[in-house]
Design a protein around this motif. Structure first.
Motif, mmCIF file in Angstrom:
data_model
loop_
_atom_site.group_PDB
_atom_site.id
_atom_site.type_symbol
_atom_site.label_atom_id
_atom_site.label_comp_id
_atom_site.label_asym_id
_atom_site.label_seq_id
_atom_site.Cartn_x
_atom_site.Cartn_y
_atom_site.Cartn_z
ATOM 1 N N ARG A 151 1.319 -2.325 -1.689
ATOM 2 C CA ARG A 151 1.143 -1.232 -0.929
ATOM 3 C C ARG A 151 0.314 -1.516 0.500
ATOM 4 O O ARG A 151 0.754 -1.024 1.538
ATOM 5 C CB ARG A 151 0.282 -0.197 -1.628
ATOM 6 N N LYS A 152 -0.725 -2.658 0.416
ATOM 7 C CA LYS A 152 -1.251 -2.842 1.421
ATOM 8 C C LYS A 152 -0.644 -3.645 2.513
ATOM 9 O O LYS A 152 -0.659 -3.330 3.499
ATOM 10 C CB LYS A 152 -2.559 -4.028 0.965
ATOM 11 N N ALA A 153 0.369 -4.513 1.965
ATOM 12 C CA ALA A 153 0.998 -5.365 2.856
ATOM 13 C C ALA A 153 2.159 -4.295 3.603
ATOM 14 O O ALA A 153 2.413 -4.501 4.884
ATOM 15 C CB ALA A 153 1.869 -6.341 1.918
ATOM 16 N N THR A 154 2.387 -3.407 2.870
ATOM 17 C CA THR A 154 3.451 -2.204 3.600
ATOM 18 C C THR A 154 2.627 -1.522 4.549
ATOM 19 O O THR A 154 3.366 -1.345 5.785
ATOM 20 C CB THR A 154 3.789 -1.265 2.653
ATOM 21 N N LYS A 155 1.487 -1.324 4.591
ATOM 22 C CA LYS A 155 0.588 -0.410 5.234
ATOM 23 C C LYS A 155 0.529 -1.372 6.526
ATOM 24 O O LYS A 155 0.454 -1.003 7.692
ATOM 25 C CB LYS A 155 -0.796 -0.139 4.745
ATOM 26 N N GLU A 156 0.151 -2.533 6.194
ATOM 27 C CA GLU A 156 -0.032 -3.500 7.334
ATOM 28 C C GLU A 156 1.134 -4.051 8.416
ATOM 29 O O GLU A 156 1.118 -3.974 9.508
ATOM 30 C CB GLU A 156 -0.333 -4.943 6.621
ATOM 31 N N ALA A 157 2.547 -3.675 7.709
ATOM 32 C CA ALA A 157 3.578 -3.808 8.344
ATOM 33 C C ALA A 157 3.822 -2.776 9.457
ATOM 34 O O ALA A 157 4.226 -2.903 10.542
ATOM 35 C CB ALA A 157 4.891 -3.834 7.287
#
Length: 353
Positions: A151-157
């Motif tokens: 989820r964090k990585a998706t937000k970062e994208a």
């Protein structure tokens, strides 16, 4: 106040919407389509292609066309599932700092977040063109089983793409909201989501202003791409039988067969039969060869029968995990392009009675 863009960042395709007059409305991309392939490529001239343009040259430029990047986002290189996915990837995947994942495109290495950001960046730019205003904020959906890192990585994208990500919400919850189920009380809903690359089924409980995911299951390697592959294999076999030529070794021909298969599959959701017609598909000593086949819906259903049945096991498991019987389900929401196929609608209907 500028609009917030709702984004479905999919494994195979992505889509976007804005709320107009209290209702979600899909925003078409620059090509005029309601979905955008989640693909990024670099061509021979070093130009970056995103979406449909990347998809159109995927077979002829396999080393530098990135797809299904969602399978790697927020994961570690040594994860068992990641290792399995790497085996299926024609592009190069390497280990980055701290066990992270890097993918190669052209002569550079990127994180999965950076690649996903390129897809999100196209969606953002296309939405701005279409709506005639700047888009600064977004809500992005993720599978219900995504963990905190994913989820964090998706937000970062999203942030790399220049978006302030207001929320990351579960895909089945988003589906329920889109259908207005948040206005209902005390219902059990099944969300059957068969997309391009993955199958997810979730059991939701809807009560006063809350939607709770009670259980989720699925198959991360079952989707429209597999249905296309079965059809591609059939086309290649038929051509080999009639002409004695194996097109599977010819990348240019294969790209055309792949596009023809997907088109035929889509047409057969509304028509009973379709013609697959690709003139000058290849040349032999006898001269040019044409690919002309008639495919009926009945034949397609026979070819994909096992794949359709394969969705029922995870559905049964999700019901069991949620502690419900089929009869407890009040509504079924069908999500994903593949659920437009009549055989799938019929199978789900028969399953839930």
């Amino acid at each position: 106040m500028s609009k917030i863009l709702g984004i479905d960042l999919g494994t195979t395709n992505s889509a976007m919407a804005v709320v107009e007059g209290g209702k979600p409305e899909i925003v078409e991309n620059k090509e005029g389509n309601r979905t955008t392939p989640s693909m990024v490529a670099v061509n021979k001239n070093g130009e970056r292609l995103v979406g449909l343009l990347a998809k159109r040259q995927a077979v002829t430029n396999p080393d530098n066309t990135l797809f299904s990047i969602k399978r790697f986002i927020g994961r570690k290189f040594d994860d068992t599932e990641v290792q399995e996915d790497i085996k299926l990837s024609p592009y190069t995947v390497t280990k980055g700092d701290g066990g992270s994942i890097k993918v190669q495109m052209g002569d550079k290495e990127y994180t999965p977040q950076e690649i996903s950001a390129m897809v999100l960046g196209k969606l953002k730019a296309d939405a701005e063109d279409k709506l005639g205003e700047n888009i600064e904020e977004a809500v992005i959906t993720v599978p219900a089983y995504f963990d905190d890192a994913q989820r964090k990585a998706t937000k970062e994208a999203g942030e790399i793409a220049g978006l302030k990500v207001r929320r990351v919400i579960n895909e089945p919850t988003a589906a329920a909201l889109a259908y207005g189920f948040n206005k209902k009380n005390d219902e059990q809903i099944a969300v059957y989501d068969l997309g391009g690359g993955t199958f997810d089924v979730s059991i939701l409980e809807v009560s006063d202003d809350t939607i709770e995911v009670k259980a989720t299951n699925g198959d991360t390697h079952l989707g429209g791409d597999d249905f296309d592959q079965v059809l591609i294999n059939w086309i290649l076999d038929e051509f080999k039988k009639s002409e004695g030529i194996d097109l599977s070794q010819d990348n240019l021909a294969l790209q055309r067969v792949k596009e023809a298969a997907e088109k035929a599959k889509i047409e057969l959701s509304t028509a009973d039969q379709t013609e697959i017609n690709q003139p000058f598909i290849t040349t032999s000593d006898e001269g040019p060869k044409h690919l002309v086949l008639t495919l009926t819906r009945a034949k397609l259903e026979e070819l994909v029968h096992d794949l359709v049945q394969k969705t029922l096991e995870p559905t049964t498991a999700a019901l069991k995990d949620a502690g419900f019987d089929k009869g407890d389900i009040d509504e079924v929401i069908l999500v994903g392009g593949m659920t437009r196929m009549p055989i799938i609608q019929k199978t789900v209907e028969e399953f839930f009675g």
